[in-house]
Enzyme design. Structure first.
Site, PDB file in Angstrom:
ATOM      1  N   ALA A 252       0.843  -1.263   0.112  1.00  0.00           N
ATOM      2  CA  ALA A 252       0.314   0.007  -0.076  1.00  0.00           C
ATOM      3  C   ALA A 252       0.870   1.220   0.144  1.00  0.00           C
ATOM      4  O   ALA A 252       1.917   1.065   0.545  1.00  0.00           O
ATOM      5  CB  ALA A 252      -0.577   0.299   1.124  1.00  0.00           C
ATOM      6  N   HIS A 253       0.091   2.773  -0.277  1.00  0.00           N
ATOM      7  CA  HIS A 253       1.091   3.300  -0.606  1.00  0.00           C
ATOM      8  C   HIS A 253       0.577   4.324   0.563  1.00  0.00           C
ATOM      9  O   HIS A 253      -0.106   4.539   1.898  1.00  0.00           O
ATOM     10  CB  HIS A 253       0.616   4.502  -1.656  1.00  0.00           C
ATOM     11  CG  HIS A 253       1.326   5.786  -1.665  1.00  0.00           C
ATOM     12  ND1 HIS A 253       1.092   6.797  -1.572  1.00  0.00           N
ATOM     13  CD2 HIS A 253       1.998   5.913  -2.726  1.00  0.00           C
ATOM     14  CE1 HIS A 253       2.098   8.140  -1.866  1.00  0.00           C
ATOM     15  NE2 HIS A 253       2.880   6.909  -3.210  1.00  0.00           N
ATOM     16  N   ARG A 254       1.580   5.614   1.175  1.00  0.00           N
ATOM     17  CA  ARG A 254       1.875   6.748   2.592  1.00  0.00           C
ATOM     18  C   ARG A 254       0.419   6.973   2.166  1.00  0.00           C
ATOM     19  O   ARG A 254      -0.040   7.514   4.150  1.00  0.00           O
ATOM     20  CB  ARG A 254       3.086   7.295   2.195  1.00  0.00           C
ATOM     21  CG  ARG A 254       3.951   5.746   3.054  1.00  0.00           C
ATOM     22  CD  ARG A 254       4.825   6.463   3.212  1.00  0.00           C
ATOM     23  NE  ARG A 254       6.222   4.862   4.094  1.00  0.00           N
ATOM     24  CZ  ARG A 254       5.243   4.019   5.061  1.00  0.00           C
ATOM     25  NH1 ARG A 254       4.548   5.013   6.306  1.00  0.00           N
ATOM     26  NH2 ARG A 254       6.404   2.738   4.771  1.00  0.00           N
TER      27      ARG A 254
END
Length: 375
Positions: free
Chosen positions: A222-224
């Site tokens: 996942a992305h931050r």
């Protein structure tokens, strides 16, 4: 066509990964890279990891075997230095001086010399004398702390990012110093490290720390700052999806047959989707379980949603796009026969890089190089 670095001579006194990778980047772009290897066994990679590992980061180079503890071979190195533009080394700080191959000694012989050092932690600072390994640098740079699944055990990045990034940053430093020398006529010293190379890649993570005060944690794929932007499970594997804006998220929901998720209050805006990411992933994967990855990639791309399959290494090297971009090359090795390597990832229109020769045998070009000195 000539390579962009044709006419640039690099002496490479490096072993294993970071330094040889830097030298190969320069060699691919046309530099004459002379790999100076110990007479007794050569680059440690030849012995500890085997010739396939050595060949991976040493193509387009010539090899000369020298014992830098021997005065006569030190003198040969000094003669070579007078003909060189760049010297690249990855000894632990202090070792080069014992071999008469340190910056002060060599720049006195050739003031135009660009002397580049790659070490574990740099030439200065409290950790300068520590041994440099990719794993250690990944752990101390913060990279490992944000790699893997939430709550899982520490996991290093699947590729040696500390080694490779240090090599790339060093190559950038060398090119910058060559450009500066055109103005000043003088060389300079370059100092980088595995630790700095890895830490420099934590740009998102340090931004999160400084803006929120929260210590970044691992997020899997996942992305931050955006959701959904990650690998999602399908019926037969995973698909990577970039639904990281309201428009793309809406297209994604429509494409997978779940339009009601667009107006779901849990997922209305990116902050909502970030706060409720586990629930969002569960909803999306429930829908994606109906088809195989290849089907979803086609459907999502047709709907204008950035998507791709999750390839293993075999699938990557077999992919038609890989071959269209010339990212797999063949070479004829004098002992191993036909060997394969990765292509050159940056294409120059007028002075392109090229793969001209396989990695050398130990000392293969010693006589040739010495003859040039005596020329």
């Amino acid at each position: 066509m000539s390579g962009a670095l044709e006419g640039v001579r690099v002496l490479e006194l490096t072993q294993i990964m970071a330094g040889p990778f830097c030298g190969q980047v320069l060699a691919d772009m046309g530099a004459d890279v002379i790999k100076v290897e110990p007479r007794d066994g050569g680059d440690q990679t030849r012995r500890s990891m085997g010739e396939p590992a050595f060949r991976a980061v040493n193509r387009n180079k010539r090899s000369i075997a020298l014992d830098l503890k021997d005065a006569a071979d030190q003198a040969t190195l000094h003669r070579l230095v007078k003909t060189a533009d760049v010297l690249l080394e990855n000894y632990r700080p202090g070792v080069a001086a014992k071999l008469q191959a340190d910056y002060e000694t060599l720049c006195a012989l050739n003031p135009r010399l660009i002397y580049a050092s790659i070490s574990g932690f740099g030439q200065t600072g409290p950790y300068a004398q520590r041994p440099g390994f990719d794993l250690i640098a990944q752990g101390m740079s913060g990279v490992m702390s944000v790699t893997g699944e939430p709550g899982g055990n520490p996991i290093k990045a699947g590729v040696p990012v500390s080694d490779l990034s240090a090599g790339l940053f060093c190559a950038i430093g060398i090119l910058s110093a060559l450009h500066a020398r055109q103005r000043t006529g003088e060389g300079q010293r370059i100092d980088t490290s595995l630790w700095e190379g890895a830490m420099a890649l934590t740009v998102w993570e340090t931004a999160e720390l400084w803006s929120t005060g929260n210590v970044p944690q691992p997020l899997g794929s996942a992305h931050r700052i955006s959701a959904p932007y990650q690998a999602l499970r399908t019926r037969d594997g995973h698909v990577t999806v970039g639904g990281n804006s309201n428009k793309l998220y809406a297209r994604l929901c429509e494409a997978i047959g779940r339009p009601e998720l667009i107006d779901d209050p849990r997922f209305l805006e990116n902050p909502d989707r970030m706060a409720n990411r586990p629930a969002l992933v569960a909803e999306l994967e429930a829908a994606l379980a109906a088809r195989d990855t290849a089907e979803w990639v086609d459907l999502l791309l047709a709907a204008g949603v950035p998507a791709g399959p999750l390839h293993n290494v075999q699938q990557v090297v077999d992919d038609p796009h890989t071959h269209a971009r010339e990212m797999v090359v063949e070479m004829e090795h004098p002992e191993a026969g036909t060997v394969y390597g990765l292509g050159i990832p940056v294409k120059l229109s007028a002075t392109p890089g090229s793969v001209r020769r396989p990695a050398p045998l130990l000392g293969q070009h010693s006589d040739e190089i010495l003859a040039e000195l005596d020329g």
